[in-house]
Design a protein around this motif. Sequence first.
Motif, PDB file in Angstrom:
ATOM      1  N   LYS A  12       0.857  -1.260  -0.016  1.00  0.00           N
ATOM      2  CA  LYS A  12      -0.042   0.079   0.149  1.00  0.00           C
ATOM      3  C   LYS A  12       1.057   1.254  -0.043  1.00  0.00           C
ATOM      4  O   LYS A  12       1.502   1.447   1.146  1.00  0.00           O
ATOM      5  N   ALA A  13       0.591   2.059  -1.033  1.00  0.00           N
ATOM      6  CA  ALA A  13       1.737   3.284  -1.148  1.00  0.00           C
ATOM      7  C   ALA A  13       0.964   4.352  -1.213  1.00  0.00           C
ATOM      8  O   ALA A  13      -0.091   4.458  -1.985  1.00  0.00           O
ATOM      9  N   ILE A  14       1.607   5.607  -0.622  1.00  0.00           N
ATOM     10  CA  ILE A  14       1.024   6.761  -0.952  1.00  0.00           C
ATOM     11  C   ILE A  14       1.999   7.602  -1.796  1.00  0.00           C
ATOM     12  O   ILE A  14       3.280   7.601  -1.661  1.00  0.00           O
ATOM     13  N   LEU A  15       1.638   8.072  -3.084  1.00  0.00           N
ATOM     14  CA  LEU A  15       2.620   8.652  -4.136  1.00  0.00           C
ATOM     15  C   LEU A  15       2.527  10.168  -3.808  1.00  0.00           C
ATOM     16  O   LEU A  15       1.570  10.831  -3.592  1.00  0.00           O
ATOM     17  N   VAL A  16       3.751  10.788  -4.187  1.00  0.00           N
ATOM     18  CA  VAL A  16       4.180  12.229  -3.795  1.00  0.00           C
ATOM     19  C   VAL A  16       4.670  12.703  -5.169  1.00  0.00           C
ATOM     20  O   VAL A  16       5.919  12.143  -5.544  1.00  0.00           O
ATOM     21  N   HIS A  17       4.001  13.800  -5.727  1.00  0.00           N
ATOM     22  CA  HIS A  17       4.674  14.204  -7.002  1.00  0.00           C
ATOM     23  C   HIS A  17       4.528  15.684  -6.736  1.00  0.00           C
ATOM     24  O   HIS A  17       3.449  16.362  -6.821  1.00  0.00           O
ATOM     25  N   LEU A  18       5.674  16.605  -7.026  1.00  0.00           N
ATOM     26  CA  LEU A  18       5.662  18.074  -6.824  1.00  0.00           C
ATOM     27  C   LEU A  18       5.943  18.467  -8.335  1.00  0.00           C
ATOM     28  O   LEU A  18       7.033  18.074  -8.917  1.00  0.00           O
ATOM     29  N   ASN A  19       5.290  19.486  -8.649  1.00  0.00           N
ATOM     30  CA  ASN A  19       5.863  20.393  -9.949  1.00  0.00           C
ATOM     31  C   ASN A  19       6.935  21.463  -9.287  1.00  0.00           C
ATOM     32  O   ASN A  19       6.306  22.315  -8.696  1.00  0.00           O
ATOM     33  N   ILE A  81       6.344   6.967  -1.451  1.00  0.00           N
ATOM     34  CA  ILE A  81       7.064   6.926  -2.547  1.00  0.00           C
ATOM     35  C   ILE A  81       7.059   8.364  -3.094  1.00  0.00           C
ATOM     36  O   ILE A  81       6.029   8.826  -3.592  1.00  0.00           O
ATOM     37  N   PHE A  82       8.291   8.840  -3.059  1.00  0.00           N
ATOM     38  CA  PHE A  82       8.378  10.416  -3.799  1.00  0.00           C
ATOM     39  C   PHE A  82       9.088  10.073  -5.456  1.00  0.00           C
ATOM     40  O   PHE A  82       9.774   9.374  -5.440  1.00  0.00           O
ATOM     41  N   ASN A  83       8.176  11.014  -6.135  1.00  0.00           N
ATOM     42  CA  ASN A  83       8.855  11.086  -7.486  1.00  0.00           C
ATOM     43  C   ASN A  83      10.143  12.010  -7.660  1.00  0.00           C
ATOM     44  O   ASN A  83      10.118  12.841  -8.653  1.00  0.00           O
ATOM     45  N   HIS A  84      10.766  12.195  -6.619  1.00  0.00           N
ATOM     46  CA  HIS A  84      12.182  12.930  -6.529  1.00  0.00           C
ATOM     47  C   HIS A  84      13.165  12.167  -5.929  1.00  0.00           C
ATOM     48  O   HIS A  84      12.882  11.258  -5.241  1.00  0.00           O
ATOM     49  N   SER A  85      14.291  12.760  -6.143  1.00  0.00           N
ATOM     50  CA  SER A  85      15.691  12.385  -5.327  1.00  0.00           C
ATOM     51  C   SER A  85      15.345  13.154  -4.155  1.00  0.00           C
ATOM     52  O   SER A  85      15.606  14.526  -4.204  1.00  0.00           O
ATOM     53  N   LEU A  86      15.664  12.423  -2.819  1.00  0.00           N
ATOM     54  CA  LEU A  86      15.577  12.890  -1.663  1.00  0.00           C
ATOM     55  C   LEU A  86      16.956  12.968  -1.011  1.00  0.00           C
ATOM     56  O   LEU A  86      17.641  11.733  -1.236  1.00  0.00           O
ATOM     57  N   THR A  87      17.175  13.843  -0.235  1.00  0.00           N
ATOM     58  CA  THR A  87      18.518  13.621   0.545  1.00  0.00           C
ATOM     59  C   THR A  87      18.431  12.694   1.735  1.00  0.00           C
ATOM     60  O   THR A  87      17.224  12.615   2.213  1.00  0.00           O
ATOM     61  N   PRO A  88      19.345  12.107   2.090  1.00  0.00           N
ATOM     62  CA  PRO A  88      19.130  11.546   3.462  1.00  0.00           C
ATOM     63  C   PRO A  88      18.433  11.812   4.569  1.00  0.00           C
ATOM     64  O   PRO A  88      17.802  11.257   5.289  1.00  0.00           O
ATOM     65  N   SER A  89      18.857  13.228   4.610  1.00  0.00           N
ATOM     66  CA  SER A  89      18.052  13.830   6.082  1.00  0.00           C
ATOM     67  C   SER A  89      16.592  14.057   5.779  1.00  0.00           C
ATOM     68  O   SER A  89      15.899  13.996   6.661  1.00  0.00           O
ATOM     69  N   GLN A  90      16.455  14.411   4.351  1.00  0.00           N
ATOM     70  CA  GLN A  90      14.941  14.525   4.080  1.00  0.00           C
ATOM     71  C   GLN A  90      14.154  13.362   4.325  1.00  0.00           C
ATOM     72  O   GLN A  90      12.976  13.130   5.054  1.00  0.00           O
ATOM     73  N   LEU A 103      10.256   5.953   0.419  1.00  0.00           N
ATOM     74  CA  LEU A 103      11.283   5.714  -0.444  1.00  0.00           C
ATOM     75  C   LEU A 103      11.194   6.895  -1.557  1.00  0.00           C
ATOM     76  O   LEU A 103      10.375   7.300  -2.323  1.00  0.00           O
ATOM     77  N   ASP A 104      12.302   7.369  -2.251  1.00  0.00           N
ATOM     78  CA  ASP A 104      12.538   8.051  -3.191  1.00  0.00           C
ATOM     79  C   ASP A 104      12.636   7.360  -4.691  1.00  0.00           C
ATOM     80  O   ASP A 104      12.557   6.212  -4.816  1.00  0.00           O
ATOM     81  N   ARG A 105      12.768   8.440  -5.843  1.00  0.00           N
ATOM     82  CA  ARG A 105      12.565   7.990  -7.064  1.00  0.00           C
ATOM     83  C   ARG A 105      13.878   6.749  -7.468  1.00  0.00           C
ATOM     84  O   ARG A 105      13.678   5.604  -8.034  1.00  0.00           O
ATOM     85  N   THR A 106      15.003   7.100  -6.927  1.00  0.00           N
ATOM     86  CA  THR A 106      16.220   6.735  -7.038  1.00  0.00           C
ATOM     87  C   THR A 106      16.058   5.104  -6.274  1.00  0.00           C
ATOM     88  O   THR A 106      16.244   4.005  -6.954  1.00  0.00           O
ATOM     89  N   GLY A 107      15.526   5.064  -5.242  1.00  0.00           N
ATOM     90  CA  GLY A 107      15.280   3.859  -4.480  1.00  0.00           C
ATOM     91  C   GLY A 107      14.147   2.971  -4.911  1.00  0.00           C
ATOM     92  O   GLY A 107      14.240   1.711  -5.237  1.00  0.00           O
ATOM     93  N   LEU A 108      13.079   3.360  -5.775  1.00  0.00           N
ATOM     94  CA  LEU A 108      12.195   3.047  -6.380  1.00  0.00           C
ATOM     95  C   LEU A 108      12.599   1.970  -7.357  1.00  0.00           C
ATOM     96  O   LEU A 108      12.394   1.059  -7.851  1.00  0.00           O
ATOM     97  N   ILE A 109      13.550   2.853  -8.372  1.00  0.00           N
ATOM     98  CA  ILE A 109      14.073   2.233  -9.731  1.00  0.00           C
ATOM     99  C   ILE A 109      15.096   0.985  -9.174  1.00  0.00           C
ATOM    100  O   ILE A 109      15.033   0.051  -9.779  1.00  0.00           O
ATOM    101  N   LEU A 110      15.854   1.364  -8.120  1.00  0.00           N
ATOM    102  CA  LEU A 110      16.989   0.233  -7.675  1.00  0.00           C
ATOM    103  C   LEU A 110      16.012  -0.917  -7.171  1.00  0.00           C
ATOM    104  O   LEU A 110      16.420  -2.090  -7.443  1.00  0.00           O
ATOM    105  N   ASP A 111      14.553  -0.499  -6.714  1.00  0.00           N
ATOM    106  CA  ASP A 111      13.958  -1.933  -6.213  1.00  0.00           C
ATOM    107  C   ASP A 111      13.403  -2.604  -7.439  1.00  0.00           C
ATOM    108  O   ASP A 111      13.408  -3.896  -7.285  1.00  0.00           O
ATOM    109  N   ILE A 112      12.901  -2.026  -8.539  1.00  0.00           N
ATOM    110  CA  ILE A 112      12.400  -2.579  -9.598  1.00  0.00           C
ATOM    111  C   ILE A 112      13.769  -3.562 -10.205  1.00  0.00           C
ATOM    112  O   ILE A 112      13.553  -4.739 -10.745  1.00  0.00           O
ATOM    113  N   PHE A 113      15.021  -2.852 -10.269  1.00  0.00           N
ATOM    114  CA  PHE A 113      16.120  -3.573 -10.881  1.00  0.00           C
ATOM    115  C   PHE A 113      16.292  -4.846 -10.051  1.00  0.00           C
ATOM    116  O   PHE A 113      16.520  -5.883 -10.645  1.00  0.00           O
TER     117      PHE A 113
END
Length: 456
Positions: A12-19, A81-90, A103-113
């Motif tokens: 179960k995921a909440i998605l976050v996307h900012l312009n 899950i964020f559609n952005h790259s987050l810093t470790p502190s964020q 999970l940020d975008r990078t972590g999401l892609i790594l999980d798929i891989f």
Amino acid sequence: MEYFERYEGGEKAILVHLNITHLNDPDDLEEFELLVDSAGAQKQALVTGTRSKPDAKYFVGTGKAEEIGELVKQYEADIVIFNHSLTPSQERNIERLVQCRVLDRTGLILDIFAQRARTYEGKLQVELAQLNHLATRLVRGWTHLERQKGGIGLRGPGETQLETDRRLLQVRVGQLKAKLDKVKQTRAQGRAKRQKSSVPTISLVGYTNAGKSTLFNTLTHENIYAANQLFATLDPTLRSVSWSGVGKVVLVDTVGFVRHLPHELVEAFHATLEETLEADLLLHVIDSHREDMHEQIAAVQSVLADIDNQVPVLNVFNKIDLTGEPPHIGYSDKAKPNRVYVSAHKQLGIEQLTLAVQQLLVGQLQRFELTLPANFGQLQHELHKLQVIEDLSYDETGQTKLIAMMSVDKLKQLLGEFGIAAEEVLSQSQAKLLAPVLEPFEQLLQQQPLDTADET
């Protein structure tokens, strides 16, 4: 400081996307939802917003962060899950606020891989990318990290658990790099053998879900996994095929690219991407049906630039069955093919693609009329293997008369291999096409032969 047990990611995921104003990418949201779907998560809610720049603490700002926390409670979500790259502190700050995995975008892609890796090399590369990404995030909400108990009999050995984890991570990264170096050597040996035997390599590259694997299956008559999802293919697949007019070639299906492909993946997959660098030709497969086609093309070109690609590229505009574009070849100013329009799914334009690749690998094609005596059977056999014979007949003396569509250089190469002079099998006018091009001074020497008589 307050610590909590780190939540395990669920479905179960909440998605976050900012312009972000100066980084606005309106089509990126659709791709983000496809990535989440490919990872196997179930979208419960989508949080969107607009900011001029990311918030230093929560990326989304305090109000949005609290809204996300309320949605987590409402839907009993397992992960944000964020559609952005987050810093470790964020990431750490948001996790403390929403009390679930972030999970940020990078972590999401790594999980798929990680889910898609099947081969030994693929698993090594994914693990290396994950560890490089994790190296800056060891300080997050694990309860055993960065804490030493005080008091008599409870003091630690002098090294915090965090330091131990970092040291073990560095050791593992070193081991993975050593193993990948061996894989790199093995690949280099395989490429050297192909180059020694003059077998050309053609690599399929392109945006994920552009249809590379479907085209690969069409060209090789294979049945490798192809699906309408992002990163359906992760591990590179190599097949030897007979290409009309060229002969034996090695076709390579590679991993697809996306916008903002994580740097960790580009670095970790360098051994795989070297197959692209060492190819003789790249087929850039493009989904011509997408509205953001040009953005996807730019994303692929960006990755190719990152790995310093110098290999010629033929753009293959796929899915013309959805656009209504007829199959055809497009040429550059230099009369060289630079684009082909095909449908891998409907197998439209495959003949045009075959012809374009033949022209790029062996040169412009011409129609030759050859007359082969009976003892030139080996040459005829090679022409059959190249699939360049358009017509074949026999005259009253038993000689073979055939019409072949091929390049001057390829025919010259074949005649040289069998020690056959062009005049033996071609008419005088066509044999002149195979004659070497003379420099101006050589032409002058032919016209005015030197007088070898001694002058006294």
